[in-house]
Design a protein around this motif. Structure first.
Motif, short mmCIF file in Angstrom:
data_model
loop_
_atom_site.label_atom_id
_atom_site.label_comp_id
_atom_site.label_asym_id
_atom_site.label_seq_id
_atom_site.Cartn_x
_atom_site.Cartn_y
_atom_site.Cartn_z
N ILE A 1 28.45 16.72 -0.31
CA ILE A 1 29.52 15.98 0.34
C ILE A 1 29.02 14.63 0.82
O ILE A 1 29.69 13.62 0.63
CB ILE A 1 30.11 16.80 1.52
CG1 ILE A 1 30.84 18.04 0.99
CG2 ILE A 1 31.06 15.94 2.34
CD1 ILE A 1 31.27 19.00 2.06
N LEU A 2 27.85 14.60 1.45
CA LEU A 2 27.33 13.34 1.99
C LEU A 2 27.07 12.31 0.89
O LEU A 2 27.29 11.12 1.09
CB LEU A 2 26.06 13.58 2.80
CG LEU A 2 26.25 14.31 4.12
CD1 LEU A 2 24.90 14.60 4.76
CD2 LEU A 2 27.12 13.54 5.07
N ARG A 3 26.60 12.76 -0.26
CA ARG A 3 26.31 11.82 -1.34
C ARG A 3 27.58 11.19 -1.90
O ARG A 3 27.52 10.13 -2.51
CB ARG A 3 25.53 12.51 -2.45
CG ARG A 3 24.05 12.60 -2.12
CD ARG A 3 23.31 13.23 -3.24
NE ARG A 3 23.19 14.64 -2.83
CZ ARG A 3 22.73 15.60 -3.56
NH1 ARG A 3 22.35 15.39 -4.77
NH2 ARG A 3 22.63 16.82 -3.09
N LYS B 1 17.85 11.86 0.39
CA LYS B 1 18.67 12.25 -0.76
C LYS B 1 20.16 12.27 -0.43
O LYS B 1 20.99 12.03 -1.30
CB LYS B 1 18.24 13.61 -1.29
CG LYS B 1 16.94 13.58 -2.06
CD LYS B 1 16.58 14.96 -2.56
CE LYS B 1 15.27 14.90 -3.32
NZ LYS B 1 14.82 16.24 -3.73
N ALA B 2 20.50 12.58 0.80
CA ALA B 2 21.91 12.70 1.20
C ALA B 2 22.56 11.36 1.48
O ALA B 2 23.79 11.27 1.52
CB ALA B 2 22.02 13.60 2.42
N SER B 3 21.78 10.32 1.63
CA SER B 3 22.36 9.03 2.00
C SER B 3 22.65 8.17 0.79
O SER B 3 21.99 8.26 -0.24
CB SER B 3 21.42 8.28 2.94
OG SER B 3 20.24 7.93 2.27
#
Length: 76
Positions: free
Chosen positions: A1-3, A49-51
């Motif tokens: 979701i964050l990506r 990785k999530a940003s």
């Protein structure tokens, strides 16, 4: 979701972050510096990785950081 969103990771060295929260009794996960640093290191790759963008914040003013965020958001 964050990506899939416009997520910004404001990256600071552990020492800077620790200084900001040391002695704060409202942080129940801060049991010791060593435990917190271990958790920080374990999660670092996940944060990156999530940003959508990682901004190195050390030695930058708030205005500089905000400008980088604005540029990132305008590109998307």
């Amino acid at each position: 979701i964050l990506r899939n969103t416009k997520t910004v990771y404001l990256k600071y060295p552990f020492e800077v972050l620790y200084e900001r929260i040391a002695g704060d009794s409202n942080r129940p996960l801060v049991t010791s510096r060593e435990a917190l640093e271990k958790r920080f290191i374990e999660r670092l790759d996940l944060y990156e990785k999530a940003s959508g963008i990682t901004i190195e914040c050390e030695d930058k003013s708030i205005d500089q950081i905000v400008q980088e965020i604005i540029i990132y958001l305008e590109r998307k």
